[in-house]
Design a protein around this motif. Structure first.
Motif, mmCIF file in Angstrom:
data_model
loop_
_atom_site.group_PDB
_atom_site.id
_atom_site.type_symbol
_atom_site.label_atom_id
_atom_site.label_comp_id
_atom_site.label_asym_id
_atom_site.label_seq_id
_atom_site.Cartn_x
_atom_site.Cartn_y
_atom_site.Cartn_z
ATOM 1 N N ALA A 110 0.823 -1.215 0.000
ATOM 2 C CA ALA A 110 0.000 0.000 0.000
ATOM 3 C C ALA A 110 0.855 1.262 0.000
ATOM 4 O O ALA A 110 0.573 2.221 -0.741
ATOM 5 C CB ALA A 110 -0.934 -0.004 1.213
ATOM 6 N N VAL A 111 1.919 1.293 0.803
ATOM 7 C CA VAL A 111 2.745 2.502 0.852
ATOM 8 C C VAL A 111 3.565 2.654 -0.429
ATOM 9 O O VAL A 111 3.859 3.781 -0.849
ATOM 10 C CB VAL A 111 3.648 2.523 2.105
ATOM 11 C CG1 VAL A 111 2.811 2.507 3.370
ATOM 12 C CG2 VAL A 111 4.661 1.400 2.107
ATOM 13 N N ALA A 112 3.926 1.533 -1.077
ATOM 14 C CA ALA A 112 4.617 1.620 -2.360
ATOM 15 C C ALA A 112 3.714 2.249 -3.409
ATOM 16 O O ALA A 112 4.150 3.113 -4.197
ATOM 17 C CB ALA A 112 5.077 0.227 -2.812
ATOM 18 N N VAL A 113 2.440 1.841 -3.434
ATOM 19 C CA VAL A 113 1.466 2.419 -4.371
ATOM 20 C C VAL A 113 1.262 3.906 -4.078
ATOM 21 O O VAL A 113 1.214 4.739 -4.994
ATOM 22 C CB VAL A 113 0.124 1.661 -4.295
ATOM 23 C CG1 VAL A 113 -0.959 2.388 -5.084
ATOM 24 C CG2 VAL A 113 0.295 0.236 -4.818
ATOM 25 N N ALA A 114 1.150 4.254 -2.792
ATOM 26 C CA ALA A 114 0.952 5.654 -2.412
ATOM 27 C C ALA A 114 2.130 6.520 -2.847
ATOM 28 O O ALA A 114 1.939 7.613 -3.397
ATOM 29 C CB ALA A 114 0.743 5.760 -0.904
ATOM 30 N N PHE A 115 3.339 6.035 -2.618
ATOM 31 C CA PHE A 115 4.526 6.801 -3.007
ATOM 32 C C PHE A 115 4.585 6.983 -4.515
ATOM 33 O O PHE A 115 4.850 8.090 -5.008
ATOM 34 C CB PHE A 115 5.799 6.106 -2.513
ATOM 35 C CG PHE A 115 7.065 6.810 -2.913
ATOM 36 C CD1 PHE A 115 7.594 7.805 -2.107
ATOM 37 C CD2 PHE A 115 7.731 6.484 -4.096
ATOM 38 C CE1 PHE A 115 8.765 8.475 -2.475
ATOM 39 C CE2 PHE A 115 8.892 7.147 -4.471
ATOM 40 C CZ PHE A 115 9.410 8.145 -3.657
ATOM 41 N N ALA A 116 4.349 5.904 -5.260
ATOM 42 C CA ALA A 116 4.420 5.981 -6.720
ATOM 43 C C ALA A 116 3.376 6.953 -7.269
ATOM 44 O O ALA A 116 3.664 7.733 -8.188
ATOM 45 C CB ALA A 116 4.238 4.595 -7.331
ATOM 46 N N GLY A 117 2.164 6.915 -6.701
ATOM 47 C CA GLY A 117 1.105 7.820 -7.156
ATOM 48 C C GLY A 117 1.438 9.273 -6.865
ATOM 49 O O GLY A 117 1.287 10.150 -7.725
ATOM 50 N N LEU A 118 1.910 9.551 -5.646
ATOM 51 C CA LEU A 118 2.264 10.916 -5.272
ATOM 52 C C LEU A 118 3.444 11.430 -6.092
ATOM 53 O O LEU A 118 3.486 12.604 -6.477
ATOM 54 C CB LEU A 118 2.594 10.976 -3.779
ATOM 55 C CG LEU A 118 1.404 10.814 -2.824
ATOM 56 C CD1 LEU A 118 1.889 10.654 -1.389
ATOM 57 C CD2 LEU A 118 0.457 12.006 -2.937
ATOM 58 N N ALA A 119 4.424 10.557 -6.354
ATOM 59 C CA ALA A 119 5.599 10.972 -7.119
ATOM 60 C C ALA A 119 5.222 11.433 -8.515
ATOM 61 O O ALA A 119 5.856 12.342 -9.076
ATOM 62 C CB ALA A 119 6.598 9.818 -7.199
ATOM 63 N N LEU A 120 4.180 10.830 -9.098
ATOM 64 C CA LEU A 120 3.731 11.218 -10.429
ATOM 65 C C LEU A 120 2.909 12.499 -10.429
ATOM 66 O O LEU A 120 2.911 13.250 -11.409
ATOM 67 C CB LEU A 120 2.896 10.091 -11.050
ATOM 68 C CG LEU A 120 3.656 8.877 -11.592
ATOM 69 C CD1 LEU A 120 2.685 7.764 -11.944
ATOM 70 C CD2 LEU A 120 4.495 9.254 -12.809
ATOM 71 N N LEU A 121 2.199 12.754 -9.317
ATOM 72 C CA LEU A 121 1.196 13.821 -9.306
ATOM 73 C C LEU A 121 1.646 15.105 -8.634
ATOM 74 O O LEU A 121 1.312 16.197 -9.103
ATOM 75 C CB LEU A 121 -0.086 13.304 -8.635
ATOM 76 C CG LEU A 121 -0.764 12.100 -9.307
ATOM 77 C CD1 LEU A 121 -1.934 11.618 -8.461
ATOM 78 C CD2 LEU A 121 -1.221 12.472 -10.710
ATOM 79 N N VAL A 122 2.374 14.994 -7.523
ATOM 80 C CA VAL A 122 2.698 16.192 -6.736
ATOM 81 C C VAL A 122 4.142 16.135 -6.244
ATOM 82 O O VAL A 122 4.729 15.056 -6.150
ATOM 83 C CB VAL A 122 1.761 16.334 -5.506
ATOM 84 C CG1 VAL A 122 0.314 16.500 -5.939
ATOM 85 C CG2 VAL A 122 1.903 15.134 -4.576
#
Length: 321
Positions: A110-122
Motif C-alpha cells: 500500500a505505501v509503495a502504491v501511495a509513493f508511486a502515485g504521489l511521485a507522479l502527481l505532486v
C-alpha cells in the motif's frame, strides 16, 4: 585508489560481523520480551538496517541531489525484494507467517502504491512528509499491539513443522542487557559499515562518470541495502525466517514512510521524472510479485528466489548507461 578500496573492504567486513551479531541479539531480545521474531525483524532489525538509507537520502536532498535521495529510497526497495529476498531464498526457502502476509506485506504494498502515485502527481512537500511519518508511527503501534503473547503462541503453533525456526522454544532465561547489547552493537557495526561501503562505491562510480540518478538507483541503493542483505542472509542461514522476511518488509515500509517522509520534511521537492515514471512503478510491480510469491504456500522457495534475483540483474542491465 586507497581512499576508495579501503572503505569498501572495511565496510564489507563490518557488515558481515555486525549482521551476525544483530541477528543473534535480536532473536534473544524477542525471546526475553515475549514477542515474535517477526516484530523484532520489522522494527529493531528492519528499521535499524535502514539507517544508512536515512542518512544518505537526507544528506543528498540537502545537497541538492534529488536523484541520489529518491533513487536511493526506490532503488533500495527494489534491491531488497529482488536481490536480497532472492539471494536469501536461494540459500534457504523462507517460511512466512500468515500474520506477516495479511498485515505487513499488505502495508508494504500500500505505501509503495501511495509513493508511486504521489511521485507522479505532486512534489514531495512537507505536508506529505508529515503524513508519511504519522502513518509510520501508527503502523508501529498497530504491530506491537497485535503481537500479544497469545497471538505469538498461536502463530508459532500454526507454523510448527513448516519451519523449525518458529517452533515454540523453552522459556528463555537471563536478563535483557546482554542480548540487547549484542543487537545494538551489531546494528552500529552494520550502519557504520554501510556508510563506509557507500562512500567508497560513490567515489568509484563518480571516477567513471556514471550519472547521479543511476548512482542513486544502483550503487548507493545496493550499498545502503548491504545491512539488509547481510542480515537477511545470516537469518536465512540460521533458519530465522521471521527475522529475514520481517527485515525486508520492515525496511521497505521504513524506506518510504520514514526516509521518504524525513527527506520531504527536511528538503521538500519533486521526485525526478525518470524515477517517478519508471522506477517507482517498477517498485510497485516487484512488491506485488513478492506478495504473490509469499501467498503461495506461505513460503518463498528457491526457484522463486532465482526468478527475483534474475529480475534484479535485468533491471540493473536496463538502467545502466
Amino acid at each position: 585508489m586507497t581512499d576508495i578500496w579501503l572503505p569498501l573492504l572495511a565496510g564489507l567486513a563490518l557488515l558481515i560481523l555486525g549482521g551476525d551479531l544483530l541477528v543473534r541479539g535480536s532473536v534473544r531480545v524477542a525471546e526475553r520480551l515475549g514477542v515474535s521474531p517477526l516484530v523484532i525483524g520489522l522494527t529493531l532489525v528492519g528499521f535499524g538496517t535502514s539507517m544508512p538509507e536515512l542518512v544518505t537520502s537526507v544528506q543528498a536532498a540537502l545537497a541538492g541531489s534529488p536523484g541520489i535521495a529518491y533513487g536511493n529510497i526506490v532503488g533500495s526497495n527494489i534491491a531488497n525484494i529482488l536481490l536480497i529476498v532472492g539471494a536469501s531464498a536461494i540459500l534457504f526457502p523462507i517460511a512466512i507467517a500468515s500474520q506477516a502476509l495479511r498485515r505487513d506485506a499488505v502495508v508494504m504494498l500500500a505505501v509503495a502504491v501511495a509513493f508511486a502515485g504521489l511521485a507522479l502527481l505532486v512534489p514531495m512537500s512537507r505536508l506529505v512528509g508529515v503524513a508519511f511519518l504519522a502513518v509510520l508511527c501508527g503502523y508501529i503501534y498497530l504491530a506491537f499491539r497485535q503481537e500479544s503473547a497469545g497471538a505469538v503462541a498461536t502463530k508459532a503453533a500454526a507454523l510448527e513443522g513448516v519451519d523449525p525456526a518458529v517452533t515454540p522454544a523453552a522459556a528463555p532465561r537471563g536478563g535483557l542487557a546482554v542480548p540487547l547489547g549484542l543487537a545494538v552493537g551489531g546494528l552500529l557495526m552494520v550502519v557504520f559499515g554501510g556508510s563506509l561501503l557507500v562512500s567508497g562505491a560513490v567515489a568509484l562510480a563518480e571516477s567513471f562518470g556514471i550519472p547521479e540518478t543511476v548512482i542513486g538507483l544502483t550503487i548507493v541503493a545496493i550499498g545502503t541495502s548491504m545491512p539488509e542483505l547481510v542480515t537477511s542472509i545470516v537469518a536465512a542461514v540460521k533458519r530465522q525466517s521471521d527475522v529475514a522476511f520481517g527485515n525486508i518488509v520492515g525496511s521497505n515500509i521504513y524506506n518510504i514512510l520514514g526516509i521518504g517522509g524525513a527527506t520531504a520534511l527536511i528538503a521538500p521537492g519533486p521526485v525526478p521524472e525518470g524515477i517517478a515514471a519508471f522506477d517507482a512503478l517498477l517498485m510497485v510491480g516487484v512488491s506485488v510479485a513478492l506478495v504473490a510469491f509469499a501467498a503461495t504456500g506461505l513460503r518463498i522457495v528457491r526457484w522463486e528466489g532465482a526468478v527475483l534475483l534474475a529480475g534484479y540483474g535485468a533491471y540493473v542491465w536496463a538502467i545502466w548507461p
